[in-house]
Design an enzyme around this catalytic site. Structure first.
Site, PDB file in Angstrom:
ATOM      1  N   TYR A  63     -11.047   9.982  -7.517  1.00 36.62           N
ATOM      2  CA  TYR A  63     -11.123   8.537  -7.812  1.00 36.62           C
ATOM      3  C   TYR A  63     -11.591   8.320  -9.256  1.00 36.62           C
ATOM      4  O   TYR A  63     -11.563   7.196  -9.745  1.00 36.62           O
ATOM      5  CB  TYR A  63     -12.103   7.799  -6.872  1.00 36.62           C
ATOM      6  CG  TYR A  63     -11.792   7.863  -5.394  1.00 36.62           C
ATOM      7  CD1 TYR A  63     -10.585   8.349  -4.925  1.00 36.62           C
ATOM      8  CD2 TYR A  63     -12.723   7.420  -4.460  1.00 36.62           C
ATOM      9  CE1 TYR A  63     -10.322   8.405  -3.562  1.00 36.62           C
ATOM     10  CE2 TYR A  63     -12.465   7.469  -3.102  1.00 36.62           C
ATOM     11  CZ  TYR A  63     -11.267   7.968  -2.656  1.00 36.62           C
ATOM     12  OH  TYR A  63     -11.030   8.018  -1.311  1.00 36.62           O
TER      13      TYR A  63
ATOM     14  N   HIS B 289     -10.881  16.943   0.556  1.00 37.17           N
ATOM     15  CA  HIS B 289     -10.136  15.671   0.576  1.00 37.17           C
ATOM     16  C   HIS B 289      -8.873  15.717   1.452  1.00 37.17           C
ATOM     17  O   HIS B 289      -8.580  14.777   2.173  1.00 37.17           O
ATOM     18  CB  HIS B 289      -9.780  15.286  -0.873  1.00 37.17           C
ATOM     19  CG  HIS B 289      -9.645  13.815  -1.096  1.00 37.17           C
ATOM     20  ND1 HIS B 289     -10.010  13.193  -2.267  1.00 37.17           N
ATOM     21  CD2 HIS B 289      -9.179  12.829  -0.301  1.00 37.17           C
ATOM     22  CE1 HIS B 289      -9.765  11.895  -2.176  1.00 37.17           C
ATOM     23  NE2 HIS B 289      -9.259  11.651  -0.992  1.00 37.17           N
TER      24      HIS B 289
HETATM   25  N1  LIG Z   1     -10.070  10.371   2.443  1.00 40.18           N
HETATM   26  C1  LIG Z   1      -8.977   9.755   2.104  1.00 40.18           C
HETATM   27  O1  LIG Z   1      -7.894  10.363   2.046  1.00 40.18           O
HETATM   28  C2  LIG Z   1      -9.018   8.284   1.797  1.00 40.18           C
HETATM   29  C3  LIG Z   1      -7.828   7.567   1.647  1.00 40.18           C
HETATM   30  C4  LIG Z   1      -7.912   6.208   1.375  1.00 40.18           C
HETATM   31  C5  LIG Z   1      -9.154   5.570   1.271  1.00 40.18           C
HETATM   32  N2  LIG Z   1     -10.313   6.305   1.406  1.00 40.18           N
HETATM   33  C6  LIG Z   1     -11.646   5.660   1.311  1.00 40.18           C
HETATM   34  O2  LIG Z   1     -11.683   4.571   2.217  1.00 40.18           O
HETATM   35  C7  LIG Z   1     -12.132   3.406   1.524  1.00 40.18           C
HETATM   36  C8  LIG Z   1     -11.603   2.150   2.168  1.00 40.18           C
HETATM   37  O3  LIG Z   1     -10.197   2.149   2.201  1.00 40.18           O
HETATM   38  P1  LIG Z   1      -9.274   1.256   1.223  1.00 40.18           P
HETATM   39  O4  LIG Z   1     -10.021   0.913  -0.001  1.00 40.18           O
HETATM   40  O5  LIG Z   1      -8.004   2.015   1.087  1.00 40.18           O
HETATM   41  O6  LIG Z   1      -8.916  -0.028   2.087  1.00 40.18           O
HETATM   42  P2  LIG Z   1      -9.695  -1.076   3.015  1.00 40.18           P
HETATM   43  O7  LIG Z   1     -11.162  -0.909   2.899  1.00 40.18           O
HETATM   44  O8  LIG Z   1      -9.052  -1.027   4.358  1.00 40.18           O
HETATM   45  O9  LIG Z   1      -9.245  -2.458   2.357  1.00 40.18           O
HETATM   46  C9  LIG Z   1      -9.641  -2.824   1.055  1.00 40.18           C
HETATM   47  C10 LIG Z   1      -8.981  -4.169   0.734  1.00 40.18           C
HETATM   48  O10 LIG Z   1      -9.467  -5.148   1.673  1.00 40.18           O
HETATM   49  C11 LIG Z   1      -9.927  -6.293   0.987  1.00 40.18           C
HETATM   50  N3  LIG Z   1     -11.032  -6.820   1.788  1.00 40.18           N
HETATM   51  C12 LIG Z   1     -12.212  -6.204   2.066  1.00 40.18           C
HETATM   52  N4  LIG Z   1     -12.979  -6.966   2.857  1.00 40.18           N
HETATM   53  C13 LIG Z   1     -12.275  -8.105   3.084  1.00 40.18           C
HETATM   54  C14 LIG Z   1     -12.569  -9.284   3.815  1.00 40.18           C
HETATM   55  N5  LIG Z   1     -13.726  -9.433   4.453  1.00 40.18           N
HETATM   56  N6  LIG Z   1     -11.626 -10.267   3.830  1.00 40.18           N
HETATM   57  C15 LIG Z   1     -10.443 -10.107   3.174  1.00 40.18           C
HETATM   58  N7  LIG Z   1     -10.121  -9.010   2.455  1.00 40.18           N
HETATM   59  C16 LIG Z   1     -11.032  -8.031   2.413  1.00 40.18           C
HETATM   60  C17 LIG Z   1     -10.353  -5.793  -0.378  1.00 40.18           C
HETATM   61  O11 LIG Z   1     -10.232  -6.809  -1.351  1.00 40.18           O
HETATM   62  P3  LIG Z   1     -11.302  -7.071  -2.535  1.00 40.18           P
HETATM   63  O12 LIG Z   1     -11.788  -5.743  -3.032  1.00 40.18           O
HETATM   64  O13 LIG Z   1     -10.483  -7.799  -3.547  1.00 40.18           O
HETATM   65  O14 LIG Z   1     -12.398  -7.927  -1.963  1.00 40.18           O
HETATM   66  C18 LIG Z   1      -9.315  -4.695  -0.638  1.00 40.18           C
HETATM   67  O15 LIG Z   1      -8.113  -5.246  -1.153  1.00 40.18           O
HETATM   68  C19 LIG Z   1     -11.628   3.648   0.099  1.00 40.18           C
HETATM   69  O16 LIG Z   1     -12.202   2.757  -0.841  1.00 40.18           O
HETATM   70  C20 LIG Z   1     -11.980   5.091  -0.075  1.00 40.18           C
HETATM   71  O17 LIG Z   1     -13.373   5.214  -0.350  1.00 40.18           O
HETATM   72  C21 LIG Z   1     -10.248   7.646   1.684  1.00 40.18           C
END
Ligand SMILES: NC(=O)c1ccc[n+]([C@@H]2O[C@H](COP(=O)([O-])OP(=O)(O)OC[C@H]3O[C@@H](n4cnc5c(N)ncnc54)[C@H](OP(=O)(O)O)[C@@H]3O)[C@@H](O)[C@H]2O)c1
Length: 280
Positions: free
Chosen positions: A52, A110
């Site tokens: 990241y 990862h």
């Molecule tokens: N290990 C892996 O392979 C892997 C893969 C993908 C992700 N990850 C980890 O998982 C974490 C979370 O996943 P993600 O970032 O992909 O997606 P997520 O948490 O499912 O969704 C993030 C999105 O949701 C929006 N959001 C958050 N809370 C909200 C609410 N209460 N109402 C409306 N919209 C909302 C955010 O917008 P705003 O930011 O604009 O508020 C952002 O656009 C990542 O940040 C990362 O740390 C790990």
């Protein structure tokens, strides 16, 4: 205002909060401000990764708050290109330098990249880094049961947690069952399915109306009741607080089942099946 989050115990005896904070795409000064806000609102578990390119941002955010280091659970991850034992050891050290930390609370592989077949070497490096005090708990992401079993068989050490894609459209029922039977904590990545179609879903909207909560709160409460540690990302302070304000209500069986019915076999957002998908 801060919200306190319940804790769960890992198979190595360490405790982590039942909800954490995702940091993918949070970088630089804006990213540090968002992460600092999340910590000040009550998040204690932070999820970062070498790939990241924001371990420095996470470290900066931590130092901007007054929360003692020992109260925070900081996670990072080893990229696929550094699975060779010596590369993995150097990468863990580099991850620490980037964040300016002495230790990570959690360090994860990862992706398994099974076609390269080097994840056992990477796992041995994590086991040793834990012995050297560089990491407190070790785990993986995106490992299928066959990969987890192989780690246990070859090294005698089962990961403390496995971070996998998990949201209402892909609920990972079988994988979660396997984790439960083998003492592995499930952590949900993209728990809100990146806030795309899920927020328009009628079933979730109806449940949200019934409980007088937001769709996001319904989804995150569902993760919590499944026993999975969700790590929602939000750059928006009001949403950060909304997402941890889920401990004053409980979904009944009917609501849990209605959400279970939304899952589909091809529900992965980008078809990233760990059996074949590779990331470096
Ligand atoms: N290990 C892996 O392979 C892997 C893969 C993908 C992700 N990850 C980890 O998982 C974490 C979370 O996943 P993600 O970032 O992909 O997606 P997520 O948490 O499912 O969704 C993030 C999105 O949701 C929006 N959001 C958050 N809370 C909200 C609410 N209460 N109402 C409306 N919209 C909302 C955010 O917008 P705003 O930011 O604009 O508020 C952002 O656009 C990542 O940040 C990362 O740390 C790990």
């Amino acid at each position: 205002m801060t919200t306190s989050i319940p804790e769960i115990i890992l198979n190595d005896g360490n405790k982590i909060p039942a909800v954490g904070f995702g940091t993918y795409k949070l970088k630089g000064n804006e990213g540090a401000t968002a992460i600092e806000s999340a910590i000040n609102q009550g998040y204690r578990l932070l999820d970062s990764a070498y790939n990241y390119e924001n371990e420095g941002t996470v470290g900066t955010a931590i130092r901007r708050t007054s929360i003692p280091r020992e109260e925070l659970i900081i996670t990072s991850k080893l990229p696929g290109r550094y699975h060779r034992y010596n590369d993995a050891v150097v990468t863990i050290q580099e991850s620490l330098y980037r964040a300016n930390l002495d230790y990570y609370d959690i360090y994860l592989i990862h992706w398994p990249n099974p076609n390269r077949d080097l994840y056992l070497e990477a796992w041995q490096a994590l086991i040793d880094a834990k012995k050297w005090g560089l990491i407190r708990s070790i785990g993986v992401c995106n490992f299928l049961p066959e990969h987890l079993q192989r780690l246990q068989d070859e090294t005698g050490v089962m990961p403390a947690l496995n971070q996998i894609e998990l949201h209402p459209f892909f609920n990972q029922e079988e994988q979660r069952k396997w984790h439960e039977e083998n003492g592995v904590v499930t952590e949900s990545w993209s728990p809100l399915a990146r806030a795309n179609d899920v927020f328009q879903n009628n079933v979730l909207q109806e449940i949200a109306t019934t409980y007088n909560k937001t769709v996001s709160q319904i989804i995150l409460r569902w993760h919590y009741q499944l026993g999975a540690v969700a790590i929602p990302k939000s750059a928006t302070p009001t949403r950060q607080l909304e997402n941890i304000s889920i401990f004053d209500f409980s979904l009944d069986d009917q609501a849990m089942q209605a959400i279970a019915s939304l899952s589909r076999p091809n529900g992965r957002m980008k078809g990233q099946d760990p059996a074949v998908y590779e990331e470096f």
